[in-house]
Design an enzyme around this catalytic site. Structure first.
Site, mmCIF file in Angstrom:
data_model
loop_
_atom_site.group_PDB
_atom_site.id
_atom_site.type_symbol
_atom_site.label_atom_id
_atom_site.label_comp_id
_atom_site.label_asym_id
_atom_site.label_seq_id
_atom_site.Cartn_x
_atom_site.Cartn_y
_atom_site.Cartn_z
ATOM 1 N N ASP A 12 76.718 -8.125 61.450
ATOM 2 C CA ASP A 12 77.848 -8.341 62.374
ATOM 3 C C ASP A 12 78.877 -9.319 61.793
ATOM 4 O OD1 ASP A 12 75.529 -7.458 63.745
ATOM 5 O OD2 ASP A 12 76.274 -8.197 65.660
ATOM 6 N N GLU A 43 81.509 -5.255 65.475
ATOM 7 C CA GLU A 43 81.824 -5.375 66.904
ATOM 8 C C GLU A 43 82.318 -6.754 67.333
ATOM 9 O OE1 GLU A 43 79.151 -5.295 70.013
ATOM 10 O OE2 GLU A 43 78.048 -7.026 69.296
ATOM 11 N N ASN A 71 77.545 -3.765 72.094
ATOM 12 C CA ASN A 71 77.940 -4.052 73.474
ATOM 13 C C ASN A 71 79.364 -4.587 73.605
ATOM 14 O OD1 ASN A 71 76.490 -6.261 72.091
ATOM 15 N ND2 ASN A 71 77.090 -7.451 73.871
ATOM 16 N N HIS A 72 79.937 -5.124 72.515
ATOM 17 C CA HIS A 72 81.305 -5.651 72.595
ATOM 18 C C HIS A 72 82.365 -4.607 72.232
ATOM 19 C CE1 HIS A 72 80.395 -9.789 73.541
ATOM 20 N NE2 HIS A 72 79.468 -9.824 72.595
ATOM 21 N N HIS A 153 71.414 -1.804 67.766
ATOM 22 C CA HIS A 153 72.059 -3.029 68.216
ATOM 23 C C HIS A 153 71.380 -3.492 69.501
ATOM 24 C CE1 HIS A 153 75.569 -5.685 67.988
ATOM 25 N NE2 HIS A 153 75.550 -5.672 69.308
ATOM 26 N N HIS A 178 72.956 -7.615 66.304
ATOM 27 C CA HIS A 178 73.357 -8.218 67.591
ATOM 28 C C HIS A 178 72.981 -9.691 67.730
ATOM 29 C CE1 HIS A 178 74.403 -8.811 71.785
ATOM 30 N NE2 HIS A 178 73.175 -9.208 72.032
ATOM 31 N N HIS A 180 72.611 -12.017 65.506
ATOM 32 C CA HIS A 180 73.293 -12.828 64.491
ATOM 33 C C HIS A 180 72.335 -13.762 63.752
ATOM 34 C CE1 HIS A 180 77.576 -12.335 66.406
ATOM 35 N NE2 HIS A 180 76.900 -11.210 66.340
HETATM 36 FE FE FE2 Z 1 76.330 -7.454 70.158
#
Ligand code: FE2
Length: 262
Positions: A12, A43, A71-72, A153, A178, A180
């Site tokens: 990410d 994302e 999700n973002h 994710h 997701h 991180h």
């Molecule tokens: Fe995420």
């Protein structure tokens, strides 16, 4: 044509610091590892929240062949309409029917057809459709493609580990994104699927998962929402390289490639 097919997956990318690190580090890493396909999760590339068409193009110019999200994905309002027009940018495949964009793409790289799939978990995330059955449907719709990678994710490690087992022997690689925070469990599962629970991020290492730590700490300490900004300073660059047998589609190896960009 070499015997193995190599995919580089970049974790990410968080905000401008992440994008700058991609521009600086990715070309060097690609020269070193010679991947045939580079996939990147983007994302959080727009100020930590979402992505835009302009930023997707910027990341593709920097060396990403396919961009995945999570999700973002809808955080930047204009992206809802931009996404269908973008080649090789995915949103999770298990969004309900009618959602813009696609979660699966087949690309040609070094003479191989490669399927890239993006899924999203449902634990502690928006409750969308079942990612396991979405994966089944995507694979059933693309028979005969030997080389494939799935970006799962998800927040919960258990859900990602479960997806690794579910797809073991059916895809070449399952990589988690997701959280991180990179995990130390990269390995090839018995069925021949390369797996890692979380690749990590390309984002500021002195924040809280890429976000300015002062605002996050204030929120934890007081419960009062504070505006989150992307942190500054040195950037951790997390990625994995996957080597795949071209004839069988089985992974040969998965290795971490982590750098720090000042
Ligand atoms: Fe995420």
């Amino acid at each position: 044509m070499t015997e193995d097919f190599r995919i580089l997956f970049v974790a990410d990318v968080v905000g401008r610091p992440g994008r700058e690190a991609v521009k600086a580090v990715l070309p060097v890493l690609k020269a070193e590892l010679q991947p045939h396909l580079t996939v990147l999760n983007g994302e959080n590339a727009a100020g930590g929240f979402g992505i835009t068409a302009k930023i997707a193009e910027e990341l593709q110019r920097a060396g990403a062949d396919v961009i995945t999200t999570g999700n973002h994905v809808w955080d930047q309002k204009q992206f809802v309409d931009e996404l269908p027009g973008l080649d090789r940018v995915l949103r999770p495949h298990n969004y309900p029917p009618g959602a813009h964009g696609t979660g699966v793409v087949v690309v040609e790289a070094d003479g191989q057809q490669v399927l890239v799939m993006n899924l999203m978990g449902r634990l502690y995330l928006p409750d969308i459709d079942d990612p396991f059955r979405a994966a089944d449907a995507a694979l059933a719709a693309h028979p005969g493609i030997r080389i494939s990678l799935c970006d799962m994710h998800a927040e919960a490690t258990s859900e990602k580990v479960a997806m690794g087992w579910y797809l073991d022997g059916r895809v070449s690689a399952v990589v988690g994104t997701h959280t991180h925070v990179p995990t130390a469990d990269a390995r090839v599962l018995p069925g021949g699927t390369a797996y890692v629970t979380d690749v990590g991020m390309v984002g500021p290492q002195d924040g809280v998962i890429g976000v300015d730590k002062e605002a996050v700490l204030k929120r934890f300490l007081t419960g009062i929402p504070h505006r989150f900004e992307v942190a500054e300073g040195s950037v951790t660059f997390n990625s994995v390289a996957i080597s795949i047998d071209r004839l069988t589609g089985r992974a040969i190896s998965i290795s971490r490639h982590d750098r720090v960009h000042d």
